[in-house]
Write a protein that holds these residues in place. Structure first.
Motif, PDB file in Angstrom:
ATOM      1  N   LEU A 198       0.872  -1.182   0.000  1.00  0.00           N
ATOM      2  CA  LEU A 198       0.000   0.000   0.000  1.00  0.00           C
ATOM      3  C   LEU A 198       0.902   1.223   0.000  1.00  0.00           C
ATOM      4  O   LEU A 198       1.725   1.402   0.915  1.00  0.00           O
ATOM      5  CB  LEU A 198      -0.886  -0.004   1.251  1.00  0.00           C
ATOM      6  N   SER A 199       0.759   2.064  -1.040  1.00  0.00           N
ATOM      7  CA  SER A 199       1.598   3.262  -1.100  1.00  0.00           C
ATOM      8  C   SER A 199       1.009   4.341  -0.204  1.00  0.00           C
ATOM      9  O   SER A 199      -0.096   4.196   0.335  1.00  0.00           O
ATOM     10  CB  SER A 199       1.687   3.766  -2.545  1.00  0.00           C
ATOM     11  N   GLU A 200       1.718   5.458  -0.114  1.00  0.00           N
ATOM     12  CA  GLU A 200       1.247   6.553   0.734  1.00  0.00           C
ATOM     13  C   GLU A 200      -0.010   7.216   0.178  1.00  0.00           C
ATOM     14  O   GLU A 200      -0.713   7.906   0.917  1.00  0.00           O
ATOM     15  CB  GLU A 200       2.361   7.598   0.898  1.00  0.00           C
ATOM     16  N   THR A 201      -0.254   7.006  -1.098  1.00  0.00           N
ATOM     17  CA  THR A 201      -1.411   7.677  -1.703  1.00  0.00           C
ATOM     18  C   THR A 201      -2.551   6.729  -2.041  1.00  0.00           C
ATOM     19  O   THR A 201      -3.631   7.188  -2.405  1.00  0.00           O
ATOM     20  CB  THR A 201      -0.975   8.409  -2.996  1.00  0.00           C
ATOM     21  N   ASP A 202      -2.329   5.442  -1.932  1.00  0.00           N
ATOM     22  CA  ASP A 202      -3.402   4.496  -2.235  1.00  0.00           C
ATOM     23  C   ASP A 202      -4.576   4.697  -1.281  1.00  0.00           C
ATOM     24  O   ASP A 202      -4.393   5.004  -0.096  1.00  0.00           O
ATOM     25  CB  ASP A 202      -2.904   3.051  -2.096  1.00  0.00           C
ATOM     26  N   THR A 203      -5.762   4.494  -1.813  1.00  0.00           N
ATOM     27  CA  THR A 203      -6.946   4.605  -0.966  1.00  0.00           C
ATOM     28  C   THR A 203      -7.778   3.322  -0.976  1.00  0.00           C
ATOM     29  O   THR A 203      -8.853   3.285  -0.386  1.00  0.00           O
ATOM     30  CB  THR A 203      -7.836   5.775  -1.418  1.00  0.00           C
ATOM     31  N   THR A 204      -7.303   2.319  -1.670  1.00  0.00           N
ATOM     32  CA  THR A 204      -8.024   1.051  -1.723  1.00  0.00           C
ATOM     33  C   THR A 204      -7.060  -0.085  -1.418  1.00  0.00           C
ATOM     34  O   THR A 204      -5.900  -0.057  -1.852  1.00  0.00           O
ATOM     35  CB  THR A 204      -8.640   0.833  -3.115  1.00  0.00           C
ATOM     36  N   LEU A 205      -7.532  -1.036  -0.670  1.00  0.00           N
ATOM     37  CA  LEU A 205      -6.715  -2.215  -0.398  1.00  0.00           C
ATOM     38  C   LEU A 205      -7.645  -3.415  -0.277  1.00  0.00           C
ATOM     39  O   LEU A 205      -8.858  -3.275  -0.104  1.00  0.00           O
ATOM     40  CB  LEU A 205      -5.883  -2.034   0.876  1.00  0.00           C
ATOM     41  N   PHE A 206      -7.042  -4.597  -0.364  1.00  0.00           N
ATOM     42  CA  PHE A 206      -7.792  -5.833  -0.179  1.00  0.00           C
ATOM     43  C   PHE A 206      -7.195  -6.597   1.005  1.00  0.00           C
ATOM     44  O   PHE A 206      -5.979  -6.577   1.222  1.00  0.00           O
ATOM     45  CB  PHE A 206      -7.741  -6.689  -1.446  1.00  0.00           C
ATOM     46  N   LEU A 207      -8.112  -7.229   1.727  1.00  0.00           N
ATOM     47  CA  LEU A 207      -7.673  -8.008   2.887  1.00  0.00           C
ATOM     48  C   LEU A 207      -7.508  -9.468   2.506  1.00  0.00           C
ATOM     49  O   LEU A 207      -8.194  -9.986   1.624  1.00  0.00           O
ATOM     50  CB  LEU A 207      -8.698  -7.903   4.017  1.00  0.00           C
ATOM     51  N   GLN A 208      -6.615 -10.107   3.198  1.00  0.00           N
ATOM     52  CA  GLN A 208      -6.470 -11.548   3.093  1.00  0.00           C
ATOM     53  C   GLN A 208      -6.411 -12.120   4.512  1.00  0.00           C
ATOM     54  O   GLN A 208      -6.074 -11.372   5.447  1.00  0.00           O
ATOM     55  CB  GLN A 208      -5.197 -11.906   2.314  1.00  0.00           C
ATOM     56  N   PRO A 209      -6.734 -13.376   4.720  1.00  0.00           N
ATOM     57  CA  PRO A 209      -7.225 -14.361   3.765  1.00  0.00           C
ATOM     58  C   PRO A 209      -8.649 -14.039   3.305  1.00  0.00           C
ATOM     59  O   PRO A 209      -9.352 -13.237   3.935  1.00  0.00           O
ATOM     60  CB  PRO A 209      -7.187 -15.655   4.571  1.00  0.00           C
ATOM     61  N   GLY A 210      -9.028 -14.653   2.212  1.00  0.00           N
ATOM     62  CA  GLY A 210     -10.333 -14.384   1.627  1.00  0.00           C
ATOM     63  C   GLY A 210     -11.458 -14.616   2.613  1.00  0.00           C
ATOM     64  O   GLY A 210     -11.460 -15.597   3.367  1.00  0.00           O
ATOM     65  N   GLY A 211     -12.393 -13.693   2.628  1.00  0.00           N
ATOM     66  CA  GLY A 211     -13.558 -13.831   3.505  1.00  0.00           C
ATOM     67  C   GLY A 211     -13.379 -13.224   4.872  1.00  0.00           C
ATOM     68  O   GLY A 211     -14.341 -13.100   5.642  1.00  0.00           O
ATOM     69  N   ILE A 212     -12.149 -12.772   5.180  1.00  0.00           N
ATOM     70  CA  ILE A 212     -11.892 -12.248   6.521  1.00  0.00           C
ATOM     71  C   ILE A 212     -12.649 -10.939   6.749  1.00  0.00           C
ATOM     72  O   ILE A 212     -12.994 -10.590   7.877  1.00  0.00           O
ATOM     73  CB  ILE A 212     -10.374 -12.018   6.729  1.00  0.00           C
ATOM     74  N   GLY A 213     -12.922 -10.222   5.652  1.00  0.00           N
ATOM     75  CA  GLY A 213     -13.627  -8.947   5.789  1.00  0.00           C
ATOM     76  C   GLY A 213     -14.967  -9.111   6.452  1.00  0.00           C
ATOM     77  O   GLY A 213     -15.276  -8.459   7.468  1.00  0.00           O
ATOM     78  N   ASP A 214     -15.779 -10.006   5.911  1.00  0.00           N
ATOM     79  CA  ASP A 214     -17.110 -10.214   6.488  1.00  0.00           C
ATOM     80  C   ASP A 214     -17.025 -10.858   7.866  1.00  0.00           C
ATOM     81  O   ASP A 214     -17.912 -10.664   8.710  1.00  0.00           O
ATOM     82  CB  ASP A 214     -17.950 -11.093   5.556  1.00  0.00           C
ATOM     83  N   GLU A 215     -15.975 -11.631   8.095  1.00  0.00           N
ATOM     84  CA  GLU A 215     -15.865 -12.335   9.383  1.00  0.00           C
ATOM     85  C   GLU A 215     -15.507 -11.399  10.527  1.00  0.00           C
ATOM     86  O   GLU A 215     -16.007 -11.548  11.637  1.00  0.00           O
ATOM     87  CB  GLU A 215     -14.784 -13.421   9.296  1.00  0.00           C
ATOM     88  N   GLU A 216     -14.628 -10.444  10.271  1.00  0.00           N
ATOM     89  CA  GLU A 216     -14.053  -9.704  11.397  1.00  0.00           C
ATOM     90  C   GLU A 216     -14.268  -8.197  11.389  1.00  0.00           C
ATOM     91  O   GLU A 216     -14.031  -7.559  12.412  1.00  0.00           O
ATOM     92  CB  GLU A 216     -12.532  -9.967  11.468  1.00  0.00           C
ATOM     93  N   TYR A 217     -14.676  -7.640  10.267  1.00  0.00           N
ATOM     94  CA  TYR A 217     -14.662  -6.180  10.193  1.00  0.00           C
ATOM     95  C   TYR A 217     -16.067  -5.624   9.941  1.00  0.00           C
ATOM     96  O   TYR A 217     -16.831  -6.208   9.170  1.00  0.00           O
ATOM     97  CB  TYR A 217     -13.723  -5.716   9.070  1.00  0.00           C
ATOM     98  N   PRO A 218     -16.374  -4.493  10.530  1.00  0.00           N
ATOM     99  CA  PRO A 218     -17.650  -3.831  10.232  1.00  0.00           C
ATOM    100  C   PRO A 218     -17.572  -3.170   8.858  1.00  0.00           C
ATOM    101  O   PRO A 218     -16.504  -3.125   8.238  1.00  0.00           O
ATOM    102  CB  PRO A 218     -17.759  -2.793  11.354  1.00  0.00           C
ATOM    103  N   THR A 219     -18.678  -2.638   8.412  1.00  0.00           N
ATOM    104  CA  THR A 219     -18.690  -2.018   7.077  1.00  0.00           C
ATOM    105  C   THR A 219     -18.028  -0.645   7.088  1.00  0.00           C
ATOM    106  O   THR A 219     -17.758  -0.096   6.025  1.00  0.00           O
ATOM    107  CB  THR A 219     -20.127  -1.881   6.563  1.00  0.00           C
ATOM    108  N   SER A 220     -17.787  -0.112   8.251  1.00  0.00           N
ATOM    109  CA  SER A 220     -17.016   1.129   8.331  1.00  0.00           C
ATOM    110  C   SER A 220     -16.414   1.210   9.728  1.00  0.00           C
ATOM    111  O   SER A 220     -16.899   0.578  10.665  1.00  0.00           O
ATOM    112  CB  SER A 220     -17.895   2.355   8.067  1.00  0.00           C
TER     113      SER A 220
END
Lengths: 833, 258
Positions: free
Chosen positions: A216-238
């Motif tokens: 992730l660079s200093e200016t990037d504003t988008t990233l993807f999490l790994q492992p797959g599916g961890i987003g819905d498992e552990e993180y809120p929508t904001s």
């Protein structure tokens, strides 16, 4: 309660262990003897040959002391039962944050046992022929070593203690912590359920499992999490999160994270793939009881059933403040609650008798509850000690944490420090030395000076003189007359005034330990000062450091419970502090926000303090001539400053609710930015083209208006298309506009471009402009001054240009209808009704 | 009465005067197979087969509830019952199906039923009037002491071991009195025991007493209430008195406190 005829001591306990409800090889248990195991299990997980089918149910085993009399199925092997009561934490931060854990140590005598109660098949063991040899349980081994071999999963199971005299038996609840000494002097050790909130078992936020899938660079504003599916498992929508040393806000869809703001803590840096994306816990203006409840129930294994939340809310209603924190990295729940307990003024402890977690504010004695006197105190049991380690003469409370990612105890990480000193206590005639208590508060946000000062005051009031620690015993028959956490009057011959008379003192009960026929009471003298009464005290919010876009309602709600009609909320802007809008245009430096009708708002602007709309920022100019070489394309555009907004001056105060102003400083609208200019001229020569470019950013308004910048994009060979200029006058000039300061006006500039080609005759163009200074406070920005625009003998000459917009001034007041001036002072700019 | 002398017992074991102590330690029921008219969960009749007082058989009803033990053939002339709730119940004992004793306990203290010796393979206990809960049931050949003893003995039922603690306040007010422990402890001494009696009859008891409790009736004739279910943690060691080969021996015992 025991009567005269009831005087037998009872001490017994139940240990709850998990036993499978199924029958070996029957029904839901698929085990086959001789195939899955050579002997039937003991209905425990450790001995289960088919653990997927294990179906546990807690079952108590009851142990009693042999001398207490024997009842059926109560195992009389308990030789000693020691109950160390839980203890409420004091208020000095010198003790364990959650107080001392209640501890039960049950010591047993090991003995032969027929395995009844602990082995469903004990009557069959002597007849087994397959696999393991048959054995007679009562003649093989002893109770505890066998028990340990079959039950290794006991942590956290219930341990119930019953103690009493006669028929007055009281029940206490703990959880099993460990066992030891199985072959000699078996012991089972239980702790109260708050043990489950210990450092190694409870952290907030929970450590996140998501990692960056790529760099992730200093200016990037988008990233993807790994492992797959961890987003819905552990993180809120904001929410907010930390990546390394950077603190960000985000929104989420699946595993895709959009960083809505980077560097919330002032640090923006690049990150590597596999760096952890740690979700933060954000607490935003929440009452202490709600915070502690959330921490214990969502971030520790403490069961919600142990928390009488309604009682907490009722007890804590005398604490008017709410608290705010960003907890960026996993932090001990115990530490978090401990910090809050000290700063909000409450104690927390396990009431083993009531079997619930107590939350008790520091409070005055209940006048309706009787005084503890010598009639009640067991003879020769009073012990009094000066608690020198609790004395305090200075309190420093650092608050307004800047960066939640760095360690809590870094001085530079706080916007302000509230320092209160009881200097008389340090006089050589008195204690002769300072005793400093330093508090780093993540819980008191910016603008919370009054809360920090109140904390300091209460600490000093309680501990500027050395309090006394007092221990005494009362009869166990008084078990309902004295309660953990309560504040009581006490009078005893053992504590006397200067005239030798019993001195009335106020004590806080920190611990009660039942020792067969007595209760050993551990108390602390309480030199009390009440917290501000929410119903009568003003709520003060202090802006002690420069800030932007201050919203009084938001700041209030981060510090206090909701304001009601009749409450007064006073906001003080400290001397020298500047409150500014974040952007020009529609932003306001100070907004009241919306309060309930009848709430009194007061704004005090101190001497040398300033509330001001931000000066407008000069329009940014973009010039793109990268396509000029191929097809003569070019473009101009003017844009608002992305961080600071438009060229319009920012506004100062918006009063959406009645507001009384006492102004000894300055209230002013922001000045508008002045115009900038950009021009391009080109024309044909016999063998080439002539091209000239002039761009000047406009100057920013006062205060802090930024100069317009010029983005100039050209890709062709400059030497070919823009030959060396004639004389000292360039053919291409790019100048950014100047920014204004707090009081300094941004100046304009006068610039000229000139192109002259003598080889093809006296062919030339000549442009000169002057931008003017940005608008001063509450002034309009100025337009550009054109000095010359001339061309000569160019074939098909083209002159194109833009003049960027200047800015109008911001308002000093919007909502004059709601304003009452107690002191009007200096107000610069329009006061709109 | 906690010593029940049933039927024609006097023509058998009571050839020795009934003021001699009886010790019930021999127990044919240790390896018996058990059945009962009913039993609550966790209160099986097998609980009667071990010496533990906390493990109990408890029936589900209070009318003619019975428990039966079948065992290898041996001589039986006593039944011991301890850790029970039979106060006021009608209790009957059958040995090999033959009615042997009927009685109604007046308390919850230990019971010894003495009867004429016979060879038996079963004992049946029937209770009517209460829901029976019994922790210990012994049956076997009772040890009849060769000599009585009286001097210096504290009858065990009178030998309470009670620890109390009074409390008063700073101002002298009475606060409380608590009893921290209670039970029975006493000792028994015999003199002039013959060497033959000690070695053939008493020493097997001594060996038993190192690991298991026993029933003890000090003087069934004159003090039938002095029966306890007791155990000893001390070594029992005899010594010759210096009179021919006569032996004296003493033992301390701690009794189940009802």
């Amino acid at each position: 309660m025991a009567t005269d005829g009831d005087y037998d001591i009872t001490r017994e306990l139940d240990l709850y262990f998990d036993f499978c409800q199924l029958e070996y090889g029957v029904g839901a248990c698929p085990a086959v003897l001789g195939q899955d195991s050579n002997a039937k299990c003991y209905n425990t997980l450790a001995t289960c040959p088919v653990p997927d089918s294990y179906d546990p149910m807690p079952k108590p085993l009851t142990f009693v002391r042999p001398e207490d009399g024997v009842e059926a199925n109560k195992i009389p092997s308990l030789t000693q039962l020691t109950i160390q009561a839980s203890r409420l934490a004091g208020f000095t931060g010198k003790e364990s944050p959650l107080g001392e854990r209640g501890k039960v140590t049950a010591t047993f005598k090991d003995h032969a046992w027929d395995d009844s109660l602990v082995d469903k098949y004990h009557l069959e063991r002597a007849d087994f022929t397959a696999g393991q040899p048959a054995y007679e349980p009562i003649e093989t081994g002893t109770f505890w070593p066998k028990f340990r071999a079959r039950n290794q999963f006991y942590n956290g199971r219930d341990l119930i203690v019953r103690t009493g005299i006669g028929d007055d038996i009281r029940t206490r609840k703990y959880v099993i912590e460990t066992m030891e000494g199985f072959n000699s002097s078996p012991k089972v050790i239980g702790k109260d359920p708050l043990k489950l909130a210990d450092d190694d078992r409870a952290q907030c936020p929970i450590a996140s499992g998501g990692q960056l899938a790529s760099d992730l660079s200093e200016t990037d504003t988008t990233l993807f999490l790994q492992p797959g599916g961890i987003g819905d498992e552990e993180y809120p929508t904001s929410g907010r999160a930390s990546i390394g040393k950077e603190y960000v806000s985000f929104t989420r869809s699946g595993d895709q994270i959009t960083l809505t703001e980077r560097g919330l803590n002032g640090t923006v840096e690049s990150h590597d793939a596999n760096d952890t994306f740690q979700l933060a816990k954000v607490v935003d203006g929440v009452p202490p009881a709600d915070i502690v409840y959330d921490l214990l129930t969502n971030f520790s294994p403490v069961p919600a059933s142990a928390i009488p939340k309604a009682e907490w809310d009722d007890a804590m209603s005398i604490v008017p403040n709410v608290y705010t924190a960003d907890i960026a990295k996993p932090t001990s729940v115990k530490d978090l609650i401990g910090e809050l307990a000290e700063q909000a003024g409450f104690g927390i402890a396990w009431d083993d008798l009531a079997q619930k977690i107590l939350m008790v504010p520091v409070q005055p004695p209940d006048e309706s509850v009787g005084t503890i006197t010598d009639d009640m105190i067991v003879a020769d049991s009073v012990r009094v000690k000066d608690a020198q380690n609790k004395r305090i003469s200075r309190v420093w409370t650092a608050f307004g944490q800047i960066d939640p990612v760095v360690d809590l105890d870094e001085d530079a990480n706080y916007r302000q420090v509230a320092i209160d000193v009881e200097s008389s206590a340090e006089d050589v005639e008195r204690y002769a030395q300072p005793k400093i208590r330093k508090i780093f508060s993540r819980w008191i946000p910016q603008f919370g000076l009054s809360v920090a000062q109140d904390l300091n005051s209460r600490l000093l009031a309680r501990f500027q003189d050395t309090p006394r620690d007092i221990k005494f015993n009362v009869s166990r028959n008084d078990i309902d007359q004295i309660k953990l956490g309560e504040t009581r009057f006490m009078r005893t011959e053992q504590i006397q005034n200067r005239f030798g008379q019993p001195e009335d003192i106020i004590i806080r009960i920190l611990g009660i330990e039942e020792k067969e026929d007595i209760l050993a009471v551990d108390a602390e003298e309480q030199l009390y000062i009440a917290p501000p009464d929410a119903a009568t005290e003003e709520r003060t919010i202090v802006i002690g450091s420069d800030t932007n876009n201050f919203n009084l309602r938001d700041a209030h709600d981060n510090l206090f419970q909701p304001a009601q009609a009749g409450d007064t909320v006073r906001c003080i802007v400290s001397p020298g502090v500047v409150v500014c809008s974040d952007r020009g245009g529609s932003d306001y430096a100070f907004e009241t926000g919306s309060f309930a009708p009848g709430v009194n708002l007061v704004l005090e602007v101190s001497n040398n303090a300033i509330i001001s709309g931000r000066g407008g920022s000069g329009k940014n100019i973009e010039i793109d001539i990268s396509g000029f070489e191929s097809n003569f394309n070019y473009s101009f555009s003017q844009l608002d400053n992305p961080q600071r907004g438009s060229a319009e001056g920012g506004n100062c105060i918006r009063a959406g609710h009645p507001l009384t102003i006492k102004n000894q400083g300055v209230i002013q609208g922001g000045g508008g930015a002045s115009s900038g200019f950009a021009a391009l001229i080109h024309g044909s020569l016999s063998a080439s083209w002539a091209l000239g470019v002039l761009a000047q950013g406009g100057a920013g308004g006062v205060p802090f208006g930024e100069g317009g910048t010029v983005t100039y994009n050209r890709t062709y060979d400059a030497d070919q298309w823009v030959p060396s200029p004639d004389g000292n006058v360039p053919a291409e000039v790019i100048i950014n506009g100047q920014s204004s300061g707090l009081n300094s006006v941004a100046q304009g500039n006068q610039t000229r471009v000139l192109r002259r080609t003598f080889s093809e005759g006296n062919v030339w163009f000549d442009i000169e402009n002057q931008t003017l200074s940005g608008g001063d406070v509450a002034e309009r920005g100025r337009n550009i001054n054109f000095i010359r625009q001339r061309t000569n003998s160019l074939t098909s000459p083209t002159l194109d240009n833009i003049t960027t917009n200047l800015g109008t001034p911001g308002l000093a007041i919007n909502g004059l209808r709601n304003i009452t001036y107690a002191v009007k002072g200096t107000i610069i700019g329009e006061e709109r009704f | 009465m906690s010593v029940i002398i049933a039927g024609n017992a006097r023509s058998g074991q009571f050839e020795t005067p009934p003021n001699h102590a009886r010790i019930g330690y021999d127990n044919a029921l240790r390896s018996a197979s058990w059945s009962a008219s009913s039993a609550e969960a966790d209160f099986p009749p097998e609980a009667l087969g071990n010496a533990m007082t906390v493990r109990r058989w408890r029936a589900t009803g209070d009318t003619n509830e019975s428990v039966t033990a079948n065992f290898s053939s041996q001589t039986v002339n006593y039944v011991g019952i301890a850790a029970h709730n039979l106060r006021g119940a009608d209790v009957s004992i059958e040995v090999n199906g033959q009615a042997t004793a009927s009685f109604s306990p007046t308390g919850t203290q230990a019971i010894m039923v003495l009867f004429e010796a016979r060879t038996a393979t079963s004992i049946k206990l029937t209770v009517d009037g209460v829901t029976p809960e019994i922790g210990v049931l012994y049956a076997g050949n009772v040890l009849v002491m060769e000599r009585p003893f009286f001097s210096g003995h504290t009858p065990v039922r009178l030998a309470r071991t009670t620890v109390t603690r009074p409390r008063q306040s700073e101002s002298g007010e009475y606060l409380s009195m608590t009893r921290r422990r209670r039970g029975f402890e006493t000792s028994a001494s015999w003199q002039h025991l013959s060497d033959e009696f000690y070695r053939e009859s008493f020493d097997p008891f001594v060996e038993h007493a190192t690991t298991r409790p026993f029933f003890f009736a000090w003087n069934p004739d004159e003090h039938p209430d002095d029966v306890v279910y007791a155990w000893t943690s001390d070594e029992i060691r005899p010594s010759y008195m210096g009179i021919r080969d006569l032996i004296e021996v003493s033992m301390s015992m701690t009794a189940y406190g009802d």
